[in-house]
Design a protein around this motif. Structure first.
Motif, PDB file in Angstrom:
ATOM      1  N   THR A   1       0.285  -4.812 -23.430  1.00  0.00           N
ATOM      2  CA  THR A   1       0.125  -4.091 -22.225  1.00  0.00           C
ATOM      3  C   THR A   1      -1.027  -5.573 -21.276  1.00  0.00           C
ATOM      4  OG1 THR A   1       0.181  -1.956 -22.250  1.00  0.00           O
ATOM      5  CG2 THR A   1      -1.336  -2.856 -20.256  1.00  0.00           C
ATOM      6  N   TYR A   2      -2.172  -5.560 -23.003  1.00  0.00           N
ATOM      7  CA  TYR A   2      -2.988  -6.873 -23.009  1.00  0.00           C
ATOM      8  C   TYR A   2      -1.873  -8.651 -22.725  1.00  0.00           C
ATOM      9  CZ  TYR A   2      -6.731  -4.177 -24.397  1.00  0.00           C
ATOM     10  OH  TYR A   2      -7.574  -3.035 -24.001  1.00  0.00           O
ATOM     11  N   ASN A   3      -1.167  -8.281 -23.762  1.00  0.00           N
ATOM     12  CA  ASN A   3      -0.330  -9.763 -23.577  1.00  0.00           C
ATOM     13  C   ASN A   3       0.293 -10.012 -21.992  1.00  0.00           C
ATOM     14  OD1 ASN A   3      -0.570 -10.472 -25.867  1.00  0.00           O
ATOM     15  ND2 ASN A   3       1.481 -10.138 -26.598  1.00  0.00           N
ATOM     16  N   ALA A   4       0.815  -8.966 -21.293  1.00  0.00           N
ATOM     17  CA  ALA A   4       1.363  -9.344 -20.099  1.00  0.00           C
ATOM     18  C   ALA A   4       0.038  -9.945 -19.080  1.00  0.00           C
ATOM     19  CB  ALA A   4       2.117  -7.586 -19.331  1.00  0.00           C
TER      20      ALA A   4
ATOM     21  N   SER B   1       3.421 -13.712 -28.531  1.00  0.00           N
ATOM     22  CA  SER B   1       2.882 -13.651 -26.900  1.00  0.00           C
ATOM     23  C   SER B   1       1.801 -14.775 -26.524  1.00  0.00           C
ATOM     24  CB  SER B   1       3.614 -12.705 -26.639  1.00  0.00           C
ATOM     25  OG  SER B   1       4.888 -12.388 -26.894  1.00  0.00           O
ATOM     26  N   THR B   2       0.403 -13.595 -27.361  1.00  0.00           N
ATOM     27  CA  THR B   2      -0.847 -13.988 -27.160  1.00  0.00           C
ATOM     28  C   THR B   2      -0.952 -15.390 -26.906  1.00  0.00           C
ATOM     29  OG1 THR B   2      -1.331 -11.661 -27.611  1.00  0.00           O
ATOM     30  CG2 THR B   2      -3.413 -13.001 -26.981  1.00  0.00           C
ATOM     31  N   PHE B   3      -1.330 -16.096 -28.285  1.00  0.00           N
ATOM     32  CA  PHE B   3      -1.580 -17.585 -27.872  1.00  0.00           C
ATOM     33  C   PHE B   3      -0.476 -18.243 -27.151  1.00  0.00           C
ATOM     34  CE2 PHE B   3      -2.173 -16.268 -32.406  1.00  0.00           C
ATOM     35  CZ  PHE B   3      -3.772 -17.081 -32.082  1.00  0.00           C
TER      36      PHE B   3
ATOM     37  N   ILE C   1      -2.042 -21.106 -24.437  1.00  0.00           N
ATOM     38  CA  ILE C   1      -1.763 -22.474 -24.386  1.00  0.00           C
ATOM     39  C   ILE C   1      -1.160 -21.843 -22.939  1.00  0.00           C
ATOM     40  CG2 ILE C   1      -0.213 -24.086 -24.902  1.00  0.00           C
ATOM     41  CD1 ILE C   1       0.320 -22.501 -27.754  1.00  0.00           C
ATOM     42  N   ILE C   2      -0.737 -21.861 -22.352  1.00  0.00           N
ATOM     43  CA  ILE C   2      -0.238 -22.141 -20.896  1.00  0.00           C
ATOM     44  C   ILE C   2      -1.408 -22.138 -19.773  1.00  0.00           C
ATOM     45  CG2 ILE C   2       0.817 -20.313 -19.111  1.00  0.00           C
ATOM     46  CD1 ILE C   2       3.049 -19.438 -21.168  1.00  0.00           C
ATOM     47  N   GLY C   3      -2.230 -21.215 -20.022  1.00  0.00           N
ATOM     48  CA  GLY C   3      -3.793 -21.298 -19.138  1.00  0.00           C
ATOM     49  C   GLY C   3      -4.376 -22.806 -19.443  1.00  0.00           C
TER      50      GLY C   3
ATOM     51  N   GLN D   1       5.411 -18.534 -34.804  1.00  0.00           N
ATOM     52  CA  GLN D   1       6.698 -20.035 -34.598  1.00  0.00           C
ATOM     53  C   GLN D   1       5.939 -19.956 -33.078  1.00  0.00           C
ATOM     54  OE1 GLN D   1       8.503 -22.248 -36.202  1.00  0.00           O
ATOM     55  NE2 GLN D   1       8.475 -22.711 -33.964  1.00  0.00           N
ATOM     56  N   PRO D   2       5.508 -20.874 -32.754  1.00  0.00           N
ATOM     57  CA  PRO D   2       5.848 -21.699 -31.118  1.00  0.00           C
ATOM     58  C   PRO D   2       7.019 -22.037 -30.540  1.00  0.00           C
ATOM     59  CG  PRO D   2       4.120 -22.754 -32.136  1.00  0.00           C
ATOM     60  CD  PRO D   2       5.237 -22.067 -33.613  1.00  0.00           C
ATOM     61  N   ASN D   3       7.694 -21.561 -29.152  1.00  0.00           N
ATOM     62  CA  ASN D   3       8.724 -21.139 -28.712  1.00  0.00           C
ATOM     63  C   ASN D   3       9.033 -22.590 -28.311  1.00  0.00           C
ATOM     64  OD1 ASN D   3       7.690 -20.687 -26.175  1.00  0.00           O
ATOM     65  ND2 ASN D   3       7.903 -18.675 -26.478  1.00  0.00           N
ATOM     66  N   TYR D   4       9.854 -22.937 -27.444  1.00  0.00           N
ATOM     67  CA  TYR D   4      10.729 -24.282 -26.788  1.00  0.00           C
ATOM     68  C   TYR D   4       9.539 -24.141 -25.862  1.00  0.00           C
ATOM     69  CZ  TYR D   4      12.783 -27.269 -24.100  1.00  0.00           C
ATOM     70  OH  TYR D   4      12.836 -28.946 -23.418  1.00  0.00           O
ATOM     71  N   TYR D   5       9.591 -23.334 -24.865  1.00  0.00           N
ATOM     72  CA  TYR D   5       8.891 -23.349 -23.037  1.00  0.00           C
ATOM     73  C   TYR D   5       7.136 -23.910 -23.860  1.00  0.00           C
ATOM     74  CZ  TYR D   5       6.465 -22.138 -18.826  1.00  0.00           C
ATOM     75  OH  TYR D   5       6.072 -22.786 -17.955  1.00  0.00           O
ATOM     76  N   THR D   6       6.359 -22.581 -25.332  1.00  0.00           N
ATOM     77  CA  THR D   6       4.511 -23.806 -25.444  1.00  0.00           C
ATOM     78  C   THR D   6       5.099 -24.953 -25.538  1.00  0.00           C
ATOM     79  OG1 THR D   6       5.471 -21.163 -26.692  1.00  0.00           O
ATOM     80  CG2 THR D   6       3.126 -22.764 -26.906  1.00  0.00           C
ATOM     81  N   TYR D   7       5.714 -25.727 -26.441  1.00  0.00           N
ATOM     82  CA  TYR D   7       5.834 -27.142 -26.334  1.00  0.00           C
ATOM     83  C   TYR D   7       5.990 -27.510 -25.875  1.00  0.00           C
ATOM     84  CZ  TYR D   7       6.096 -26.680 -32.329  1.00  0.00           C
ATOM     85  OH  TYR D   7       5.959 -26.062 -33.167  1.00  0.00           O
ATOM     86  N   SER D   8       7.197 -27.461 -24.849  1.00  0.00           N
ATOM     87  CA  SER D   8       7.211 -28.135 -23.744  1.00  0.00           C
ATOM     88  C   SER D   8       5.804 -28.336 -22.448  1.00  0.00           C
ATOM     89  CB  SER D   8       8.935 -27.482 -22.747  1.00  0.00           C
ATOM     90  OG  SER D   8       8.205 -26.642 -22.307  1.00  0.00           O
TER      91      SER D   8
END
Length: 338
Positions: free
Chosen positions: A188-191, A222-224, A228-230, A253-260
């Motif tokens: 819930t919180y992550n969404a 997912s929280t991190f 980061i996106i924000g 582990q950061p995912n592709y979208y986080t890095y990109s």
């Protein structure tokens, strides 16, 4: 067992099939079922339901539907679990929701009562297709039929509204969830945090993180990623980089979208040294940047006349493997799109 004059019971066979499914080996479950039939061990309704699950897991949904139809011929009454298995399979198929709704009607005609698993699966399927009005109608039907929407129900709705960019309704769903006496979980919180961060509302998102921690929940990958996106949405890559480092320090582990998105934000801000540091980390973790990201990064370097800064990438693990030499020249613009 047969060599010693002992014969397996349907219960022992069910244990084996169940174990194969838990190990995600549906093909073994089906093979064992065939052997079970060859040895004339009569299945029961639990066996058939598990074989339906196995067929669905292998993408043989039509075969599973045929098995559902044949159950009375075997002397078995179809159960809610039988229908739920098929409903879940069709929910995963593109365009399968009309079949799902027909299965639910058929289930009710046969005197079976849809349970929270049935309803939550249907709500998820409708939300996946963006059919929020119908999903809300199913939730209302749940209440009328005496099935109480649970945390999974609300999480599905909240996540879907966030995905559609309607954070206002997502927040209203959260309020409704609280009024119903349900506790928000990490999903819930992550969404909600992601919804706020997508709009660059990082202060409100940080308040939710504090609320999350006060509820004795721990931030996860997912929280991190959302935080980061924000920061990237606010064009604050340095703060985003701090969060990336905190994420890795916490063991995620950061995912592709986080890095990109972080590399893209550094590039837009013309902080190419920062972009290179993140790209190096990405390469060392064996994550390959796609052409769009490489084009954006090298285009920025080229325009800033700083193409020489990228030379360090060649010495990094996977640098030459994932980044073609042509990118280090202006000729990269001529690379054919695949």
């Amino acid at each position: 067992m047969r060599a010693h004059g002992m014969f397996p019971t349907v219960e022992s066979c069910n244990v084996f099939i169940s174990g194969a499914l838990r190990l995600r080996r549906p093909e073994i479950a089906i093979s064992f079922f065939r052997e079970m039939r060859r040895c004339r061990v009569s299945p029961n309704v639990y066996t058939v339901n598990m074989v339906m699950r196995a067929k669905c897991a292998l993408g043989r949904v039509v075969d599973a539907a045929q098995l559902l139809d044949e159950m009375p011929c075997w002397g078995f009454s179809r159960t809610a679990a039988s229908f739920n298995t098929l409903i879940a399979a069709y929910c995963h198929d593109s365009g399968g929701m009309e079949t799902v709704l027909r299965l639910k009607e058929r289930m009710e005609r046969e005197g079976l009562v849809p349970n929270e698993v049935t309803y939550n699966t249907i709500v998820h399927g409708l939300c996946k297709e963006g059919r929020m009005h119908q999903a809300r109608r199913i939730v209302n039907e749940m209440r009328v039929k005496g099935v109480t929407p649970n945390t999974i129900t609300f999480n599905t709705l909240i996540h879907s509204y966030v995905t559609l960019g309607d954070n206002e309704v997502a927040m209203k769903m959260h309020e409704e969830m609280m009024k119903a006496g349900l506790s928000a979980d990490l999903v819930t919180y992550n969404a909600l945090i992601l919804g706020l961060c997508n709009e660059g509302k990082t202060w409100k998102a940080s308040q939710l993180v504090q609320e999350l921690c006060a509820a004795k929940l721990e931030p996860n990958a997912s929280t991190f990623s959302a935080l980061i996106i924000g920061q990237c949405k606010k064009q604050n890559p340095e703060r985003a980089l701090d969060l990336l480092n905190a994420m890795k320090k916490a063991g995620f582990q950061p995912n592709y979208y986080t890095y990109s998105i972080l590399i893209s934000t550094f590039s837009k801000n013309k902080d190419f040294e920062g972009a290179i540091d993140v790209l190096k980390d990405m390469l060392m973790r064996c994550i390959a940047p796609d052409k769009a990201l490489l084009h954006e990064f090298f285009e920025g370097l080229s325009k800033a006349k700083k193409l020489h800064l990228a030379a360090d990438l060649r010495s990094v693990a996977n640098g030459t493997r994932f980044i073609s030499d042509i990118y280090y020249t202006d000729d990269y613009r001529n690379i054919d799109e695949e």
